[in-house]
Design a protein around this motif. Structure first.
Motif, mmCIF file in Angstrom:
data_model
loop_
_atom_site.group_PDB
_atom_site.id
_atom_site.type_symbol
_atom_site.label_atom_id
_atom_site.label_comp_id
_atom_site.label_asym_id
_atom_site.label_seq_id
_atom_site.Cartn_x
_atom_site.Cartn_y
_atom_site.Cartn_z
ATOM 1 N N ILE A 120 -1.230 -2.292 -4.853
ATOM 2 C CA ILE A 120 -1.083 -2.973 -5.940
ATOM 3 C C ILE A 120 -0.019 -3.979 -5.630
ATOM 4 O O ILE A 120 0.492 -3.999 -4.317
ATOM 5 C CB ILE A 120 -0.476 -1.851 -6.838
ATOM 6 C CG1 ILE A 120 0.504 -0.850 -6.053
ATOM 7 C CG2 ILE A 120 -1.538 -1.161 -7.676
ATOM 8 C CD1 ILE A 120 1.815 -1.188 -6.303
ATOM 9 N N ASP A 121 0.375 -4.854 -6.585
ATOM 10 C CA ASP A 121 1.345 -5.914 -6.331
ATOM 11 C C ASP A 121 2.684 -5.153 -6.760
ATOM 12 O O ASP A 121 2.521 -4.576 -7.996
ATOM 13 C CB ASP A 121 0.843 -7.146 -7.460
ATOM 14 C CG ASP A 121 1.789 -8.252 -7.105
ATOM 15 O OD1 ASP A 121 3.058 -8.110 -7.393
ATOM 16 O OD2 ASP A 121 1.556 -9.428 -7.119
ATOM 17 N N ARG A 122 3.795 -5.336 -6.184
ATOM 18 C CA ARG A 122 4.807 -4.351 -6.717
ATOM 19 C C ARG A 122 5.233 -5.063 -7.931
ATOM 20 O O ARG A 122 6.275 -4.340 -8.325
ATOM 21 C CB ARG A 122 5.857 -4.708 -5.294
ATOM 22 C CG ARG A 122 6.198 -5.891 -5.110
ATOM 23 C CD ARG A 122 7.467 -5.932 -4.236
ATOM 24 N NE ARG A 122 7.324 -5.137 -2.998
ATOM 25 C CZ ARG A 122 7.030 -5.783 -1.667
ATOM 26 N NH1 ARG A 122 6.713 -7.065 -1.831
ATOM 27 N NH2 ARG A 122 6.596 -5.154 -0.590
ATOM 28 N N THR A 123 4.970 -6.179 -8.255
ATOM 29 C CA THR A 123 5.718 -6.836 -9.307
ATOM 30 C C THR A 123 4.545 -6.874 -10.745
ATOM 31 O O THR A 123 4.982 -7.229 -11.722
ATOM 32 C CB THR A 123 5.808 -8.466 -9.219
ATOM 33 O OG1 THR A 123 4.674 -9.089 -9.050
ATOM 34 C CG2 THR A 123 7.094 -8.542 -8.156
ATOM 35 N N GLN A 124 3.403 -6.122 -10.388
ATOM 36 C CA GLN A 124 2.564 -5.983 -11.571
ATOM 37 C C GLN A 124 2.085 -4.620 -11.687
ATOM 38 O O GLN A 124 0.978 -4.409 -12.067
ATOM 39 C CB GLN A 124 1.165 -7.018 -11.058
ATOM 40 C CG GLN A 124 1.619 -8.719 -11.023
ATOM 41 C CD GLN A 124 0.695 -9.351 -10.570
ATOM 42 O OE1 GLN A 124 -0.680 -9.101 -11.210
ATOM 43 N NE2 GLN A 124 0.597 -10.528 -9.913
ATOM 44 N N MET A 125 2.982 -3.759 -11.706
ATOM 45 C CA MET A 125 2.570 -2.266 -11.906
ATOM 46 C C MET A 125 2.702 -1.836 -13.312
ATOM 47 O O MET A 125 3.118 -2.701 -14.180
ATOM 48 C CB MET A 125 3.700 -1.462 -10.879
ATOM 49 C CG MET A 125 3.680 -1.816 -9.692
ATOM 50 S SD MET A 125 4.635 -0.878 -8.505
ATOM 51 C CE MET A 125 3.999 0.790 -8.935
ATOM 52 N N TYR A 126 1.904 -0.732 -13.569
ATOM 53 C CA TYR A 126 1.883 -0.442 -14.904
ATOM 54 C C TYR A 126 3.055 0.657 -15.052
ATOM 55 O O TYR A 126 3.061 1.749 -14.196
ATOM 56 C CB TYR A 126 0.727 0.298 -15.470
ATOM 57 C CG TYR A 126 -0.373 -0.503 -15.347
ATOM 58 C CD1 TYR A 126 -0.445 -1.989 -15.617
ATOM 59 C CD2 TYR A 126 -1.809 -0.195 -14.962
ATOM 60 C CE1 TYR A 126 -1.507 -3.053 -15.608
ATOM 61 C CE2 TYR A 126 -2.825 -0.907 -14.940
ATOM 62 C CZ TYR A 126 -2.764 -2.376 -15.235
ATOM 63 O OH TYR A 126 -3.945 -3.208 -15.174
ATOM 64 N N GLY A 127 3.991 0.404 -15.922
ATOM 65 C CA GLY A 127 5.406 1.458 -15.925
ATOM 66 C C GLY A 127 5.946 1.111 -14.507
ATOM 67 O O GLY A 127 5.985 0.148 -13.910
ATOM 68 N N VAL A 148 0.835 -0.983 -0.066
ATOM 69 C CA VAL A 148 0.059 -0.088 0.030
ATOM 70 C C VAL A 148 0.951 1.343 0.034
ATOM 71 O O VAL A 148 2.016 1.327 0.516
ATOM 72 C CB VAL A 148 -1.072 0.078 1.071
ATOM 73 C CG1 VAL A 148 -1.907 -0.988 1.071
ATOM 74 C CG2 VAL A 148 -0.361 -0.366 2.617
ATOM 75 N N THR A 149 0.434 2.298 -0.524
ATOM 76 C CA THR A 149 1.070 3.521 -0.725
ATOM 77 C C THR A 149 0.058 4.800 -0.808
ATOM 78 O O THR A 149 -1.096 4.637 -1.239
ATOM 79 C CB THR A 149 2.132 3.647 -2.067
ATOM 80 O OG1 THR A 149 2.688 4.898 -2.060
ATOM 81 C CG2 THR A 149 1.162 3.377 -3.120
ATOM 82 N N GLN A 184 -5.216 -9.538 2.823
ATOM 83 C CA GLN A 184 -3.948 -9.435 3.662
ATOM 84 C C GLN A 184 -3.470 -8.236 3.977
ATOM 85 O O GLN A 184 -3.458 -7.817 5.175
ATOM 86 C CB GLN A 184 -2.810 -10.539 3.161
ATOM 87 C CG GLN A 184 -3.080 -11.932 2.914
ATOM 88 C CD GLN A 184 -1.773 -12.771 2.791
ATOM 89 O OE1 GLN A 184 -0.846 -11.861 2.439
ATOM 90 N NE2 GLN A 184 -1.959 -13.848 2.567
ATOM 91 N N LEU A 185 -3.919 -7.379 3.030
ATOM 92 C CA LEU A 185 -3.404 -5.866 3.380
ATOM 93 C C LEU A 185 -4.303 -5.206 4.410
ATOM 94 O O LEU A 185 -4.297 -4.373 4.991
ATOM 95 C CB LEU A 185 -3.090 -4.912 1.991
ATOM 96 C CG LEU A 185 -1.905 -5.510 1.196
ATOM 97 C CD1 LEU A 185 -1.972 -4.828 -0.147
ATOM 98 C CD2 LEU A 185 -0.634 -4.954 1.760
ATOM 99 N N VAL A 186 -5.578 -5.408 3.831
ATOM 100 C CA VAL A 186 -6.689 -4.908 4.684
ATOM 101 C C VAL A 186 -6.662 -5.372 6.155
ATOM 102 O O VAL A 186 -7.025 -4.657 7.197
ATOM 103 C CB VAL A 186 -8.203 -5.280 4.057
ATOM 104 C CG1 VAL A 186 -9.282 -5.230 5.079
ATOM 105 C CG2 VAL A 186 -8.410 -4.777 2.545
ATOM 106 N N CYS A 187 -6.557 -6.644 6.341
ATOM 107 C CA CYS A 187 -6.120 -7.067 7.786
ATOM 108 C C CYS A 187 -5.107 -6.580 8.335
ATOM 109 O O CYS A 187 -5.107 -6.295 9.604
ATOM 110 C CB CYS A 187 -6.319 -8.668 7.740
ATOM 111 S SG CYS A 187 -7.826 -9.334 6.936
ATOM 112 N N GLN A 188 -4.112 -6.276 7.829
ATOM 113 C CA GLN A 188 -2.947 -5.714 8.215
ATOM 114 C C GLN A 188 -3.194 -4.082 8.597
ATOM 115 O O GLN A 188 -2.757 -3.461 9.781
ATOM 116 C CB GLN A 188 -1.478 -5.627 7.578
ATOM 117 C CG GLN A 188 -1.106 -7.045 7.290
ATOM 118 C CD GLN A 188 -0.056 -6.950 6.134
ATOM 119 O OE1 GLN A 188 0.533 -5.970 5.637
ATOM 120 N NE2 GLN A 188 0.299 -8.204 5.471
ATOM 121 N N CYS A 189 -4.227 -3.623 7.707
ATOM 122 C CA CYS A 189 -4.288 -1.971 7.895
ATOM 123 C C CYS A 189 -5.385 -1.944 9.242
ATOM 124 O O CYS A 189 -5.307 -1.142 10.030
ATOM 125 C CB CYS A 189 -5.015 -1.364 6.608
ATOM 126 S SG CYS A 189 -3.811 -1.015 5.358
#
Length: 227
Positions: free
Chosen positions: A210-217, A174-175, A191-196
């Motif tokens: 987002i997935d750090r390996t599946q970003m646009y650009g 998340v960013t 998983q991110l929701v539950c961490q938040c």
């Protein structure tokens, strides 16, 4: 930070998609979950997971309030609702408005709203054609976000990118940078929701997921640590 006690996490949208993945993850974390369901189709499966199910439509304010202000105290609310119109009215804004109003009355400790990249200031992250296609939904999602931020509740708004149904990868981040776009697996969003949910670092923030390996650009961005 919300407390892990005998109170419940109230989950709206647990029947499918990200909501179902969140339900699974919360149960794995030994959290008590109360799920609001509009259709009985997934009731037996959720109850078999140990989730307390209450039937009701988020578009009905009275039903939502009764469900949230029942016998069990609610410590937090997570909403993933939205999608197709029902009787000419989407749940993206009105359904979430009812959940937020009930959460205020229930004095919950945190409200997490699952929205979408493209809402609000993150519109710059999507190409014009996608924005045009999604505009009706994004307008209502932004209204729900704004209503939550003005509610006085401690909140986190999470805007996932394009959603995939494959198993979790652990690459979800998340960013606060609203220029990022990409895809992410629904299980990673969960998983991110539950961490938040249990992180003060996420309080009163609007976050792209987002997935750090599946970003646009390859945009530069700072990941928010939820530790």
């Amino acid at each position: 930070m919300i407390e892990t006690d005998k109170s419940y996490i109230f989950l709206a949208g647990a029947s499918r998609g990200v909501g179902r993945e969140i339900a699974k993850y919360l149960v794995e974390q030994n959290q008590k979950v109360k799920a609001l369901l509009r259709s009985p189709d997934s009731r037996a499966e959720l109850e078999a997971m140990g989730i307390q199910v209450v039937m009701g439509d988020a578009l009905d304010a009275v039903t939502v309030e009764q469900a949230m202000l029942g016998d069990q105290p609610i410590q937090a609310v997570i909403s993933t609702i939205g999608g197709l119109p029902k009787d000419g009215q989407r749940a993206d804004f009105l359904g979430n408005k009812h959940l937020i109003d009930a959460a205020v009355k229930a004095k919950v400790q945190k409200f997490i709203l699952i929205s979408s990249i493209g809402s609000g200031e993150s519109a710059i992250a999507l190409p014009p054609q996608a924005l045009t296609t999604l505009k009706p939904v994004l307008i209502e999602k932004e209204q729900a976000e704004n209503y939550l931020q003005d509610s006085g509740l401690t909140y986190t708004v999470i805007r996932p990118g394009g959603l995939k149904s494959e198993p979790a990868t652990g690459n979800g981040v998340v960013t606060e940078n609203q220029k990022v776009a990409g895809t992410i697996h629904r299980a990673d969003v969960a998983q991110l929701v539950c961490q938040c949910l249990f992180s003060d670092a996420a309080n009163n923030k609007v976050l792209a997921a987002i997935d750090r390996t599946q970003m646009y650009g390859y945009p530069e961005f700072e990941e928010l640590s939820l530790m």
